[in-house]
Design a protein around this motif. Structure first.
Motif, PDB file in Angstrom:
ATOM      1  N   SER A 149     -12.486 120.728 -27.572  1.00 32.05           N
ATOM      2  CA  SER A 149     -13.036 119.921 -26.491  1.00 32.05           C
ATOM      3  C   SER A 149     -11.894 119.479 -25.598  1.00 32.05           C
ATOM      4  O   SER A 149     -10.785 119.219 -26.087  1.00 32.05           O
ATOM      5  CB  SER A 149     -13.780 118.701 -27.037  1.00 32.05           C
ATOM      6  N   VAL A 150     -12.143 119.418 -24.282  1.00 31.98           N
ATOM      7  CA  VAL A 150     -11.128 118.968 -23.344  1.00 31.98           C
ATOM      8  C   VAL A 150     -11.749 118.029 -22.321  1.00 31.98           C
ATOM      9  O   VAL A 150     -12.965 118.026 -22.105  1.00 31.98           O
ATOM     10  CB  VAL A 150     -10.451 120.151 -22.605  1.00 31.98           C
ATOM     11  N   GLY A 151     -10.917 117.240 -21.703  1.00 22.61           N
ATOM     12  CA  GLY A 151     -11.361 116.335 -20.659  1.00 22.61           C
ATOM     13  C   GLY A 151     -10.224 115.430 -20.256  1.00 22.61           C
ATOM     14  O   GLY A 151      -9.228 115.306 -20.977  1.00 22.61           O
ATOM     15  N   GLY A 195     -18.796 118.779 -26.558  1.00 21.20           N
ATOM     16  CA  GLY A 195     -18.629 117.342 -26.477  1.00 21.20           C
ATOM     17  C   GLY A 195     -18.252 116.864 -25.092  1.00 21.20           C
ATOM     18  O   GLY A 195     -18.113 117.638 -24.138  1.00 21.20           O
ATOM     19  N   GLU A 196     -18.074 115.569 -24.990  1.00 16.30           N
ATOM     20  CA  GLU A 196     -17.737 114.916 -23.726  1.00 16.30           C
ATOM     21  C   GLU A 196     -16.556 113.976 -23.944  1.00 16.30           C
ATOM     22  O   GLU A 196     -16.601 113.092 -24.804  1.00 16.30           O
ATOM     23  CB  GLU A 196     -18.933 114.129 -23.193  1.00 16.30           C
ATOM     24  N   VAL A 197     -15.500 114.168 -23.165  1.00 18.52           N
ATOM     25  CA  VAL A 197     -14.272 113.388 -23.295  1.00 18.52           C
ATOM     26  C   VAL A 197     -14.186 112.388 -22.150  1.00 18.52           C
ATOM     27  O   VAL A 197     -14.487 112.719 -21.001  1.00 18.52           O
ATOM     28  CB  VAL A 197     -13.032 114.305 -23.275  1.00 18.52           C
ATOM     29  N   SER A 198     -13.770 111.161 -22.458  1.00 14.88           N
ATOM     30  CA  SER A 198     -13.532 110.155 -21.424  1.00 14.88           C
ATOM     31  C   SER A 198     -12.182 109.498 -21.652  1.00 14.88           C
ATOM     32  O   SER A 198     -11.724 109.370 -22.790  1.00 14.88           O
ATOM     33  CB  SER A 198     -14.639 109.094 -21.423  1.00 14.88           C
ATOM     34  N   SER A 296     -11.732 108.959 -25.779  1.00 14.54           N
ATOM     35  CA  SER A 296     -12.863 109.015 -26.702  1.00 14.54           C
ATOM     36  C   SER A 296     -13.633 110.303 -26.459  1.00 14.54           C
ATOM     37  O   SER A 296     -13.701 110.803 -25.337  1.00 14.54           O
ATOM     38  CB  SER A 296     -13.783 107.803 -26.529  1.00 14.54           C
ATOM     39  N   VAL A 297     -14.195 110.860 -27.520  1.00 12.18           N
ATOM     40  CA  VAL A 297     -14.992 112.085 -27.428  1.00 12.18           C
ATOM     41  C   VAL A 297     -16.243 111.916 -28.275  1.00 12.18           C
ATOM     42  O   VAL A 297     -16.197 111.393 -29.382  1.00 12.18           O
ATOM     43  CB  VAL A 297     -14.172 113.318 -27.881  1.00 12.18           C
ATOM     44  N   ARG A 298     -17.369 112.339 -27.741  1.00 15.33           N
ATOM     45  CA  ARG A 298     -18.625 112.304 -28.468  1.00 15.33           C
ATOM     46  C   ARG A 298     -19.327 113.653 -28.332  1.00 15.33           C
ATOM     47  O   ARG A 298     -19.037 114.436 -27.421  1.00 15.33           O
ATOM     48  CB  ARG A 298     -19.529 111.193 -27.946  1.00 15.33           C
ATOM     49  N   GLY A 299     -20.244 113.908 -29.275  1.00 13.64           N
ATOM     50  CA  GLY A 299     -21.033 115.130 -29.217  1.00 13.64           C
ATOM     51  C   GLY A 299     -20.306 116.379 -29.657  1.00 13.64           C
ATOM     52  O   GLY A 299     -20.688 117.480 -29.265  1.00 13.64           O
ATOM     53  N   LEU A 300     -19.277 116.240 -30.508  1.00 11.74           N
ATOM     54  CA  LEU A 300     -18.556 117.426 -30.973  1.00 11.74           C
ATOM     55  C   LEU A 300     -19.358 118.228 -31.992  1.00 11.74           C
ATOM     56  O   LEU A 300     -19.142 119.422 -32.146  1.00 11.74           O
ATOM     57  CB  LEU A 300     -17.217 117.016 -31.593  1.00 11.74           C
ATOM     58  N   GLY A 301     -20.252 117.580 -32.719  1.00 12.11           N
ATOM     59  CA  GLY A 301     -20.991 118.276 -33.757  1.00 12.11           C
ATOM     60  C   GLY A 301     -20.130 118.536 -34.979  1.00 12.11           C
ATOM     61  O   GLY A 301     -18.988 118.085 -35.079  1.00 12.11           O
TER      62      GLY A 301
END
Length: 362
Positions: A149-151, A195-198, A296-301
């Motif tokens: 995941s990246v962001g 996922g989603e990174v912030s 923070s990252v969410r939705g990685l599974g």
């Protein structure tokens, strides 16, 4: 309470034991061994950010005297236990140090302050983490293949009025545009980002040092000054846990600037005590730095396989239009020198270590 560790039962018949491992003057003794199966499942490990756990088995005949009968050296098929990961939808958090990497020379522009991209790369894989952590430079293709995941953020920081969308792949909100197959305006067929990174800056910390985040565009992040002395030499031997006769950790080759246990080529093992109050004022310099921030990252599974970390590891990288396609670490590991510290307008450190005599624990 439910048991956290599950262990196979003690054998009830001699056929289940191995008597061939010990002998005295050619005669077989009553000493024997048998296989033991262990499993561990404790949510506290994830909460404590524990990444590696290995078994140590003790035995006793009277519940008073105990012997270590096996440890990671005898564990098969892996010396470390397989980690259980959080459920899908969990939020994983990583906080950066207070000061970004100092420029090699005082007159150089510090990283991340010109038109820049600051990227968080997440991975569950320890081998991929080692590649990312040991590399001085990372290409776009490596990010596409090594990161789960990246962001991140992009644009001009420290109160700039430049529009972030002047950079390719940067949104009007100053965030790096990411899709499962692309990031920062470039598409890669081998990428599979999830996922989603912030990223949020930490203009303040609480009494225990935890981030008090603030939602604001990258251009409004409150930058500060940091002081760094590249010639501040630390003590030659750092404290470390060392068990006589214990071999090195299989498969561990180390990270930049951090020697392995027992490796004296770079001043000993890993430690936390620093000495040497005689700072060389001529070598010290103050430079502008990005603030401490939180990723923070969410939705990685759930990750696949069993060779995984208990939580996704985070590597912070940066690039600019001056170095397209080349990403460099925004933070460094410091062993031989003290890490940079935030300073006030007079150049005095804002945060100080806990001093004991001539040593300072950071």
């Amino acid at each position: 309470m439910k048991p956290k560790i599950h262990m196979s039962a003690i054998p009830q018949s001699s056929s289940e034991c191995n008597y061939s491992c010990s002998a005295w003057r050619g005669y077989r003794t009553e000493e024997m061994n048998f296989r033991v199966s262990l499993s561990l499942n404790d949510s506290a490990l994830t909460q404590a950010h524990a990444h590696t756990v290995y078994p140590v088995l003790l035995a006793s005949a009277d519940f008073q005297d105990w012997w270590v009968v096996s440890d990671r050296r005898f564990a098969h098929p892996r010396p470390f236990w397989s980690e259980h990961t959080a459920q899908s939808g969990a939020v994983f958090v990583h906080s950066t140090p207070s000061c970004s990497r100092p420029p090699a020379k005082p007159q150089e522009m510090p990283s991340g302050l010109s038109g820049a991209y600051v990227l968080a790369c997440m991975t569950w894989d320890p081998e991929r983490l080692e590649q990312l952590s040991t590399a001085k430079e990372v290409t776009d293709v490596q990010i596409a293949t090594l990161c789960s995941s990246v962001g991140g953020v992009c644009g001009w920081s420290c109160g700039s009025t430049h529009l972030p969308q002047n950079l390719p792949g940067c949104s009007a909100q100053g965030k790096i545009e990411v899709s499962p197959k692309s990031f920062a305006g470039k598409t890669f067929s081998q990428a599979n980002f999830q996922g989603e990174v912030s990223m949020k800056q930490c203009p303040e910390v609480d009494e225990v040092g935890e981030c008090l985040t603030k939602e604001s565009p990258f251009s409004h992040w409150r930058c500060h000054n940091c002081k760094y002395n590249p010639n501040e030499i630390e003590e030659d031997s750092f404290r470390r846990l060392q068990i006589p006769g214990m071999p090195g950790i299989p498969g561990l080759t180390g990270f930049p600037g951090v020697p392995l246990p027992g490796d004296d080529t770079d001043g000993g093992g890993i430690g936390g005590l620093f000495s040497g109050d005689g700072e060389d004022a001529k070598s010290s310099y103050i430079y502008a730095s990005l603030p401490k921030f939180q990723v923070s990252v969410r939705g990685l599974g759930q990750p696949q396989g069993d060779s995984i970390l208990s939580q996704p590891a985070t590597v912070i990288l940066e690039t600019s239009e001056a170095t397209p396609g080349i990403w460099r670490p925004l933070y460094e590991a410091y062993v031989k020198t003290k890490p940079p510290v935030p300073v006030d307008a007079a150049g005095d450190p804002i945060t100080k270590g806990i001093r004991t005599g001539r040593k300072s624990m950071l």
